[in-house]
Write a protein that holds these residues in place. Structure first.
Motif, PDB file in Angstrom:
ATOM      1  N   SER A 403      17.664  30.209  12.841  1.00  0.00           N
ATOM      2  CA  SER A 403      16.362  30.153  12.191  1.00  0.00           C
ATOM      3  C   SER A 403      16.546  30.375  10.695  1.00  0.00           C
ATOM      4  CB  SER A 403      15.406  31.201  12.778  1.00  0.00           C
ATOM      5  OG  SER A 403      15.917  32.509  12.558  1.00  0.00           O
ATOM      6  N   VAL A 404      15.430  30.144   9.947  1.00  0.00           N
ATOM      7  CA  VAL A 404      15.422  30.349   8.496  1.00  0.00           C
ATOM      8  C   VAL A 404      14.200  31.194   8.166  1.00  0.00           C
ATOM      9  CG1 VAL A 404      15.277  29.279   6.220  1.00  0.00           C
ATOM     10  CG2 VAL A 404      16.604  28.192   8.035  1.00  0.00           C
ATOM     11  N   ALA A 405      14.405  32.251   7.362  1.00  0.00           N
ATOM     12  CA  ALA A 405      13.308  33.118   6.951  1.00  0.00           C
ATOM     13  C   ALA A 405      13.579  33.650   5.561  1.00  0.00           C
ATOM     14  CB  ALA A 405      13.135  34.278   7.933  1.00  0.00           C
ATOM     15  N   ASP A 406      12.618  33.422   4.658  1.00  0.00           N
ATOM     16  CA  ASP A 406      12.712  33.957   3.290  1.00  0.00           C
ATOM     17  C   ASP A 406      13.999  33.535   2.583  1.00  0.00           C
ATOM     18  OD1 ASP A 406      10.284  35.241   3.678  1.00  0.00           O
ATOM     19  OD2 ASP A 406      11.260  37.053   4.459  1.00  0.00           O
ATOM     20  N   GLY A 407      14.343  32.267   2.700  1.00  0.00           N
ATOM     21  CA  GLY A 407      15.525  31.761   2.013  1.00  0.00           C
ATOM     22  C   GLY A 407      16.832  32.224   2.602  1.00  0.00           C
ATOM     23  N   THR A 408      16.838  32.680   3.842  1.00  0.00           N
ATOM     24  CA  THR A 408      18.054  33.165   4.495  1.00  0.00           C
ATOM     25  C   THR A 408      18.192  32.511   5.861  1.00  0.00           C
ATOM     26  OG1 THR A 408      17.836  35.299   3.385  1.00  0.00           O
ATOM     27  CG2 THR A 408      19.309  35.199   5.280  1.00  0.00           C
ATOM     28  N   ALA A 409      19.379  31.999   6.130  1.00  0.00           N
ATOM     29  CA  ALA A 409      19.677  31.439   7.444  1.00  0.00           C
ATOM     30  C   ALA A 409      20.114  32.559   8.367  1.00  0.00           C
ATOM     31  CB  ALA A 409      20.762  30.378   7.337  1.00  0.00           C
ATOM     32  N   LEU A 410      19.491  32.622   9.583  1.00  0.00           N
ATOM     33  CA  LEU A 410      19.759  33.689  10.540  1.00  0.00           C
ATOM     34  C   LEU A 410      20.346  33.104  11.812  1.00  0.00           C
ATOM     35  CD1 LEU A 410      16.441  35.737  10.153  1.00  0.00           C
ATOM     36  CD2 LEU A 410      18.627  36.141   9.006  1.00  0.00           C
ATOM     37  N   VAL A 411      21.465  33.673  12.248  1.00  0.00           N
ATOM     38  CA  VAL A 411      22.082  33.308  13.521  1.00  0.00           C
ATOM     39  C   VAL A 411      22.156  34.577  14.357  1.00  0.00           C
ATOM     40  CG1 VAL A 411      24.110  32.370  14.678  1.00  0.00           C
ATOM     41  CG2 VAL A 411      23.419  31.456  12.456  1.00  0.00           C
ATOM     42  N   ARG A 412      21.506  34.541  15.533  1.00  0.00           N
ATOM     43  CA  ARG A 412      21.485  35.704  16.413  1.00  0.00           C
ATOM     44  C   ARG A 412      22.264  35.385  17.679  1.00  0.00           C
ATOM     45  NH1 ARG A 412      16.298  35.625  14.123  1.00  0.00           N
ATOM     46  NH2 ARG A 412      15.730  37.576  13.049  1.00  0.00           N
ATOM     47  N   VAL A 413      23.239  36.258  17.972  1.00  0.00           N
ATOM     48  CA  VAL A 413      24.023  36.162  19.204  1.00  0.00           C
ATOM     49  C   VAL A 413      23.647  37.366  20.053  1.00  0.00           C
ATOM     50  CG1 VAL A 413      26.317  36.074  20.228  1.00  0.00           C
ATOM     51  CG2 VAL A 413      25.879  34.942  18.029  1.00  0.00           C
ATOM     52  N   ALA A 414      23.026  37.115  21.218  1.00  0.00           N
ATOM     53  CA  ALA A 414      22.510  38.189  22.059  1.00  0.00           C
ATOM     54  C   ALA A 414      23.081  38.073  23.466  1.00  0.00           C
ATOM     55  CB  ALA A 414      20.981  38.142  22.100  1.00  0.00           C
ATOM     56  N   GLU A 469      20.617  47.997  22.943  1.00  0.00           N
ATOM     57  CA  GLU A 469      20.048  48.878  23.948  1.00  0.00           C
ATOM     58  C   GLU A 469      20.407  48.279  25.303  1.00  0.00           C
ATOM     59  OE1 GLU A 469      15.556  46.951  24.113  1.00  0.00           O
ATOM     60  OE2 GLU A 469      15.904  48.835  23.041  1.00  0.00           O
ATOM     61  N   PRO A 470      20.328  49.028  26.358  1.00  0.00           N
ATOM     62  CA  PRO A 470      20.684  48.468  27.670  1.00  0.00           C
ATOM     63  C   PRO A 470      19.882  47.205  27.976  1.00  0.00           C
ATOM     64  CG  PRO A 470      20.476  50.841  27.814  1.00  0.00           C
ATOM     65  CD  PRO A 470      20.021  50.462  26.440  1.00  0.00           C
ATOM     66  N   GLY A 471      20.615  46.127  28.211  1.00  0.00           N
ATOM     67  CA  GLY A 471      19.984  44.858  28.534  1.00  0.00           C
ATOM     68  C   GLY A 471      19.720  43.972  27.339  1.00  0.00           C
ATOM     69  N   ALA A 472      19.993  44.399  26.139  1.00  0.00           N
ATOM     70  CA  ALA A 472      19.743  43.576  24.942  1.00  0.00           C
ATOM     71  C   ALA A 472      20.618  44.062  23.792  1.00  0.00           C
ATOM     72  CB  ALA A 472      18.279  43.625  24.537  1.00  0.00           C
ATOM     73  N   THR A 473      21.713  43.351  23.560  1.00  0.00           N
ATOM     74  CA  THR A 473      22.593  43.596  22.416  1.00  0.00           C
ATOM     75  C   THR A 473      22.551  42.369  21.527  1.00  0.00           C
ATOM     76  OG1 THR A 473      24.037  45.071  23.674  1.00  0.00           O
ATOM     77  CG2 THR A 473      24.943  44.095  21.665  1.00  0.00           C
ATOM     78  N   VAL A 474      22.184  42.539  20.250  1.00  0.00           N
ATOM     79  CA  VAL A 474      21.979  41.406  19.345  1.00  0.00           C
ATOM     80  C   VAL A 474      22.788  41.630  18.072  1.00  0.00           C
ATOM     81  CG1 VAL A 474      20.309  40.015  18.081  1.00  0.00           C
ATOM     82  CG2 VAL A 474      19.649  41.087  20.251  1.00  0.00           C
ATOM     83  N   PHE A 475      23.628  40.633  17.734  1.00  0.00           N
ATOM     84  CA  PHE A 475      24.315  40.577  16.436  1.00  0.00           C
ATOM     85  C   PHE A 475      23.585  39.540  15.594  1.00  0.00           C
ATOM     86  CE2 PHE A 475      27.605  42.409  19.065  1.00  0.00           C
ATOM     87  CZ  PHE A 475      28.234  43.310  18.215  1.00  0.00           C
ATOM     88  N   THR A 476      23.112  39.940  14.405  1.00  0.00           N
ATOM     89  CA  THR A 476      22.358  39.045  13.525  1.00  0.00           C
ATOM     90  C   THR A 476      23.171  38.773  12.272  1.00  0.00           C
ATOM     91  OG1 THR A 476      20.268  39.951  14.324  1.00  0.00           O
ATOM     92  CG2 THR A 476      20.213  38.691  12.265  1.00  0.00           C
ATOM     93  N   VAL A 477      23.499  37.483  12.053  1.00  0.00           N
ATOM     94  CA  VAL A 477      24.233  37.051  10.865  1.00  0.00           C
ATOM     95  C   VAL A 477      23.225  36.426   9.907  1.00  0.00           C
ATOM     96  CG1 VAL A 477      26.028  35.536   9.964  1.00  0.00           C
ATOM     97  CG2 VAL A 477      26.347  36.687  12.174  1.00  0.00           C
ATOM     98  N   ALA A 478      23.184  36.923   8.672  1.00  0.00           N
ATOM     99  CA  ALA A 478      22.272  36.411   7.647  1.00  0.00           C
ATOM    100  C   ALA A 478      23.080  35.865   6.481  1.00  0.00           C
ATOM    101  CB  ALA A 478      21.324  37.517   7.168  1.00  0.00           C
ATOM    102  N   VAL A 479      22.864  34.575   6.167  1.00  0.00           N
ATOM    103  CA  VAL A 479      23.584  33.912   5.072  1.00  0.00           C
ATOM    104  C   VAL A 479      22.555  33.295   4.136  1.00  0.00           C
ATOM    105  CG1 VAL A 479      25.279  32.152   4.460  1.00  0.00           C
ATOM    106  CG2 VAL A 479      25.524  33.427   6.601  1.00  0.00           C
ATOM    107  N   PRO A 480      22.668  33.505   2.808  1.00  0.00           N
ATOM    108  CA  PRO A 480      21.695  32.915   1.878  1.00  0.00           C
ATOM    109  C   PRO A 480      21.710  31.394   1.925  1.00  0.00           C
ATOM    110  CG  PRO A 480      22.989  34.626   0.804  1.00  0.00           C
ATOM    111  CD  PRO A 480      23.639  34.362   2.121  1.00  0.00           C
ATOM    112  N   VAL A 481      20.512  30.818   1.816  1.00  0.00           N
ATOM    113  CA  VAL A 481      20.392  29.358   1.832  1.00  0.00           C
ATOM    114  C   VAL A 481      20.555  28.790   0.423  1.00  0.00           C
ATOM    115  CG1 VAL A 481      18.838  27.443   2.469  1.00  0.00           C
ATOM    116  CG2 VAL A 481      18.864  29.533   3.828  1.00  0.00           C
ATOM    117  N   GLY A 482      20.543  29.613  -0.599  1.00  0.00           N
ATOM    118  CA  GLY A 482      20.521  29.133  -1.981  1.00  0.00           C
ATOM    119  C   GLY A 482      21.641  28.179  -2.319  1.00  0.00           C
TER     120      GLY A 482
END
Length: 491
Positions: A403-414, A469-482
């Protein structure tokens, strides 16, 4: 004078340098005050001499006014002068000075006669100071009584000289005592004012002798600028700030050394295992060289596997070292890349290698073009997906979203695994750190996957965060889109 003395006597100069700052400042102030006192005393003495001589001249003038009548009428002076004074009448009509008799004159009349001869060639009254043998210094005054007649009056200056000597003596004693009092009191005041500097020196000596506990005790601040004034207050504040920086630097250095020692120990341990395996299989291959070809091939395969494993470990260590060193030629090859496509490729590879973990991909439907290193970002995605598969039971769902939010590309691995304990979340990105200490290296890896992923994301100017937390582990990578083309196409 002090400078010449110090240059002339090296011993005095060395002794002066060994004195404390307060003593040297007090001595300097005392010497400067003596110079000022000498100048004031000289000016005062000169003024007093002029004043007394002016008074004596007035007295001579008054006496001559009274005696000039006698000289004009009787040809000589009848009035008795003051004690020690002399009066003489000269006839200068013939071109030379001739003393009229009787006259009350000293035995040495040369000074009186010379002044009378000068008076014969002058139109104004003359005054001078002269020495008379066997009598001393006298103040002489000449005036014309009538044409060709000159009256000379002589008054001793002994009282003036005695008054000036007494004045000089009083000045010297008073100025010396004042200078001594100034040095003593000034030294006491300077020692009190410079006490904060002594405290700073004591603290600095404690730090220099590795007594770092001194840095914990800050110099106390004085309200209102007391105990040294605002300048010392500023120095005290700056010194305390410096101590805080030293404490922080020492703490950072100690932590860095601790981490370095742990890193070296872990790296040695991780490298020792494949090296021992390589040595063992090499020995087996040597002893089983005459055995069946299948056995030799099996030993060679194990040798290649251990060598490959050690090569991957060394590559990761080299990559981390280059990222930490911030080399001019960074290990990144930036180019315009579709991040969504990289995520799909990493998902396809994960499905092929980990069929026991169902994977879902969601996110932007169109391309997400950024300026990044595709191989390194793919390495980040592979490490995160592999971490999710290794640390969860078979069958655990894994998901990837873009996804993209506020000029930042987000990749979530859960993943829906058991989660990461709170005590381990702060260290999961440390090198060689494993949440499950009992996990084998063949299954759990070397403990560098998340550390490499974190360093590569930071090298791209991004961040990586963990929530678990039990049942939900999320790594969020944020990279600037600029650095890309401005965001996903088709939005």
């Amino acid at each position: 004078m002090t400078g010449r003395l110090r240059r002339a006597h090296p011993g005095v100069r060395r002794a002066y340098r060994r004195l404390r700052l307060g003593t040297r400042l007090a001595l300097g102030v005392g010497a400067l005050s003596l110079v000022m006192f000498a100048a004031v005393g000289t000016a005062l003495t000169a003024y007093m001499r002029d004043y007394l001589e002016h008074q004596l001249n007035d007295q001579l003038k008054l006496v001559q006014v009274l005696q000039s009548k006698d000289a004009a009428v009787h040809g000589t002076v009848k009035r008795q002068p003051y004690y020690g004074w002399y009066t003489a009448v000269y006839d200068v009509s013939g071109g030379s000075a001739v003393l009229r008799r009787p006259a009350d004159v000293p035995a040495d009349t040369s000074a009186l006669t010379a002044l009378a001869e000068r008076m014969a060639r002058s139109d104004a009254d003359l005054t001078r100071t002269a020495w008379i043998d066997d009598e001393g210094t006298y103040r002489l005054r000449a005036c014309e009584v009538e044409s060709g007649v000159v009256l000379i009056s002589a008054a001793p200056t002994e009282n003036i000289d005695a008054t000036l000597r007494q004045l000089i003596t009083v000045q010297v004693v008073a100025f010396v005592l004042a200078a001594l009092a100034l040095v003593v009191l000034g030294r006491a005041l300077l020692r009190r004012g410079l006490k904060p500097l002594s405290d700073m020196a004591h603290t600095a000596h404690g730090i220099a002798s590795h007594d770092l506990t001194e840095s914990a005790a800050r110099l106390p601040l004085r309200a209102g600028g007391r105990d040294g004034g605002p300048e010392v207050e500023e120095l005290r504040t700056a010194f305390n700030t410096m101590l805080e920086h030293i404490d922080d630097s020492l703490a950072v250095r100690a932590e860095a050394e601790r981490r370095l020692r742990r890193f070296v120990a872990d790296a040695s341990h991780e490298l020792r295992t494949p090296l021992m395996s390589v040595r063992g299989y090499a020995d087996l291959f040597q002893y089983a060289a005459a055995n069946a070809p299948e056995e030799r091939e099996r030993h060679l395969a194990r040798l290649r596997a251990e060598a490959a494993r050690m090569g991957v470990l060394l590559d990761d260590l080299l990559l981390l070292a280059r990222l930490d060193a911030a080399e001019v030629e960074a290990p990144l090859q930036l180019e315009e890349t579709d991040l969504a496509e990289l995520v799909r490729q990493a998902a396809d590879a994960f499905r092929a290698g980990r069929p026991g973990h169902p994977l879902t991909v969601s996110g932007t439907p169109g391309p997400l073009r950024l300026r990044l290193d595709p191989q390194r970002i793919r390495q980040v995605l592979d490490n995160l997906l592999t971490n999710a598969a290794v640390h969860t039971p078979p069958g655990t769902p894994v998901s990837v979203s873009v996804s993209v939010a506020d000029g930042t590309a987000l990749v979530r691995v859960a993943d829906a695994g058991p989660g990461i304990p709170a005590a381990d979340r702060e260290r999961v990105f440390d090198r060689f750190y494993r949440v499950d200490k009992a996990r084998s290296r063949d299954r759990g890896g070397s403990g560098l996957g998340l550390a490499v992923a974190c360093s590569l994301v930071r090298a791209h100017g991004g961040t990586i965060e963990l929530s678990s937390e039990p049942g939900a582990t999320v790594f969020t990578v944020a990279v600037p889109v600029g650095g890309g083309t401005g965001g996903p196409q088709g939005r």
